[in-house]
Design a protein around this motif. Structure first.
Motif, PDB file in Angstrom:
ATOM      1  N   UNK A 190       0.702  -1.130  -0.332  1.00 59.20           N
ATOM      2  CA  UNK A 190      -0.179  -0.291  -0.117  1.00 59.20           C
ATOM      3  C   UNK A 190       1.026   1.496  -0.138  1.00 59.20           C
ATOM      4  N   UNK A 191       0.319   2.214  -0.951  1.00 60.92           N
ATOM      5  CA  UNK A 191       0.996   3.725  -1.031  1.00 60.92           C
ATOM      6  C   UNK A 191       0.309   4.980  -0.971  1.00 60.92           C
ATOM      7  N   UNK A 192       0.567   5.706   0.073  1.00 62.04           N
ATOM      8  CA  UNK A 192      -0.390   7.076  -0.502  1.00 62.04           C
ATOM      9  C   UNK A 192      -0.005   7.545  -1.464  1.00 62.04           C
ATOM     10  N   UNK A 193      -2.073   7.935  -1.748  1.00 59.54           N
ATOM     11  CA  UNK A 193      -1.483   8.009  -3.212  1.00 59.54           C
ATOM     12  C   UNK A 193      -2.782   9.742  -3.296  1.00 59.54           C
ATOM     13  N   UNK A 194      -2.348  10.473  -4.127  1.00 54.27           N
ATOM     14  CA  UNK A 194      -3.442  11.737  -4.560  1.00 54.27           C
ATOM     15  C   UNK A 194      -4.020  11.210  -5.589  1.00 54.27           C
ATOM     16  N   UNK A 195      -5.127  11.533  -5.543  1.00 56.38           N
ATOM     17  CA  UNK A 195      -6.528  11.002  -6.031  1.00 56.38           C
ATOM     18  C   UNK A 195      -7.831  12.181  -6.494  1.00 56.38           C
ATOM     19  N   UNK A 196      -7.751  12.357  -7.608  1.00 56.28           N
ATOM     20  CA  UNK A 196      -8.731  13.621  -8.245  1.00 56.28           C
ATOM     21  C   UNK A 196      -9.874  12.804  -8.937  1.00 56.28           C
ATOM     22  N   UNK A 197     -11.040  13.198  -8.284  1.00 59.99           N
ATOM     23  CA  UNK A 197     -12.133  12.582  -9.051  1.00 59.99           C
ATOM     24  C   UNK A 197     -12.530  13.641 -10.763  1.00 59.99           C
ATOM     25  N   UNK A 235       1.312  19.166   4.241  1.00 54.57           N
ATOM     26  CA  UNK A 235       0.836  17.568   3.088  1.00 54.57           C
ATOM     27  C   UNK A 235       1.881  16.905   3.200  1.00 54.57           C
ATOM     28  N   UNK A 236       1.656  15.448   3.555  1.00 57.22           N
ATOM     29  CA  UNK A 236       2.245  14.262   3.372  1.00 57.22           C
ATOM     30  C   UNK A 236       2.699  14.280   2.448  1.00 57.22           C
ATOM     31  N   UNK A 237       3.599  12.846   1.920  1.00 57.86           N
ATOM     32  CA  UNK A 237       4.345  12.969   0.705  1.00 57.86           C
ATOM     33  C   UNK A 237       3.677  11.482  -0.181  1.00 57.86           C
ATOM     34  N   UNK A 238       3.134  12.134  -1.261  1.00 58.60           N
ATOM     35  CA  UNK A 238       2.546  10.623  -1.490  1.00 58.60           C
ATOM     36  C   UNK A 238       3.624  10.062  -3.003  1.00 58.60           C
ATOM     37  N   UNK A 239       3.073   9.066  -3.019  1.00 53.66           N
ATOM     38  CA  UNK A 239       3.847   8.092  -3.848  1.00 53.66           C
ATOM     39  C   UNK A 239       3.147   8.292  -5.271  1.00 53.66           C
ATOM     40  N   UNK A 240       2.055   8.085  -5.452  1.00 48.44           N
ATOM     41  CA  UNK A 240       1.563   8.588  -6.755  1.00 48.44           C
ATOM     42  C   UNK A 240       0.310   9.422  -7.018  1.00 48.44           C
ATOM     43  N   UNK A 241      -0.043   9.795  -8.100  1.00 45.72           N
ATOM     44  CA  UNK A 241      -0.954  10.677  -8.952  1.00 45.72           C
ATOM     45  C   UNK A 241      -1.911   9.843  -9.532  1.00 45.72           C
ATOM     46  N   UNK A 242      -2.995  10.109  -9.488  1.00 44.88           N
ATOM     47  CA  UNK A 242      -4.168   9.747 -10.329  1.00 44.88           C
ATOM     48  C   UNK A 242      -5.409  10.674 -10.651  1.00 44.88           C
TER      49      UNK A 242
END
Length: 300
Positions: A190-197, A235-242
């Motif tokens: 599991x990685x922390x991700x930023x997701x935009x809908x 703001x935390x460090x995000x591993x990925x952005x989606x």
């Protein structure tokens, strides 16, 4: 629809974030919104889309166009000089005005639907009860499918939803839709991700646009976030952005390389939009030939 926390719409300049009370975490800062800054980027798909909606509106009003075609352009009732609420709605001027306004009304309706879907999606993960709208329900079913497909435990894997972020130095703020742990790492880690809908009634779930990378980069690299109680956190460090594209019968999670280079480009867009919004062309004087009388220029 409800505006994001600490945001306001400034006439002629779009959405900005800033102080709303004496103890507001924004202090004296007035920051342009991420989507407002993003709006300075040319979007080639918009003119054809507007033309399509305008043509459709014209065909829908064909009988009215024919019946009013012999009227003067401004109509017989003086509607061109009347307030919108006082216009007759039936003359040539009014029919023409309605056709021209149709694409804006359609886009506003789609934006309102997107905002409503975002609200229901946030409520779904934090357990907030909401009366389900029949138009929204298919999108939320796909959102739940996404959560199940990626083995998301609502208690363990949701960090934040609809969170206001800000970058005081770069001069912008915005809203992060979803901070979530997803099993996207090696071996399903599991990685922390930023997701935009993103939502649409017509586009396929795979649809993406180049400027979306700027929005995600702006959200990813903002250093601060404001919680609902107005406390400020890093703001935390995000591993990925989606991008999470939600449709009525489908969804697609699309990884976007919103890296530092994209963030640098976005910060330049912030500066360009702020500059363009401050330009006052009315102050540009007409230069007269030597010996000629000065010319006063009025700009409509």
């Amino acid at each position: 629809m409800t505006a994001p926390l600490h945001s306001r719409d400034i006439r002629g300049k779009g959405r900005w974030y800033g102080a709303c009370s004496e103890d507001c975490p924004f202090g004296n800062d007035l920051l342009i919104s991420v989507t407002n800054a993003q709006g300075v980027i040319n979007k080639p798909a918009l003119p054809p889309a507007a033309a399509k909606e305008t043509a459709k509106a014209a065909w829908d009003r064909l009988p009215q166009m024919v019946s009013t075609s012999r009227q003067p352009l401004n109509g017989p009732n003086g509607c061109d000089k009347a307030r919108v609420a006082d216009r007759c709605g039936e003359c040539r001027f009014c029919v023409n005005a309605a056709i021209k306004a149709e694409y804006k009304q359609q886009w506003e309706a789609k934006a309102d639907l997107g905002t409503l879907i975002h609200a229901h999606a946030a409520a779904a993960v934090i357990g907030q009860p909401m009366v389900m709208d029949p138009v929204v329900e298919p999108f939320i079913r796909q959102y739940v499918r996404f959560l199940k497909a990626y083995r998301v435990n609502l208690t363990e894997h949701i960090e934040a939803v609809e969170t206001t972020i800000l970058h005081r130095k770069a001069g912008y703020a915005g809203t992060g839709d979803l901070w979530i742990w997803l099993p996207t790492g090696a071996g399903g880690k599991y990685e922390l991700a930023l997701v935009d809908l993103k939502t649409s009634l017509t586009k396929p779930a795979t649809a993406v646009y180049p400027d979306q990378i700027l929005q995600l980069a702006g959200l990813r690299f903002a250093p601060e976030a404001i919680l609902p109680d107005d406390s400020v956190v890093k703001v935390p460090k995000f591993a990925r952005t989606f991008l999470l594209n939600l449709r009525q019968n489908d969804f697609a999670l699309i990884e976007v390389p919103a890296d530092r280079a994209a963030h640098s480009a976005f910060v330049h867009a912030v500066g360009l939009q702020r500059f363009m919004q401050d330009v006052d062309t009315k102050t540009w004087p007409v230069t007269s030939p030597p010996g000629a009388a000065a010319v006063n220029r009025r700009v409509a």
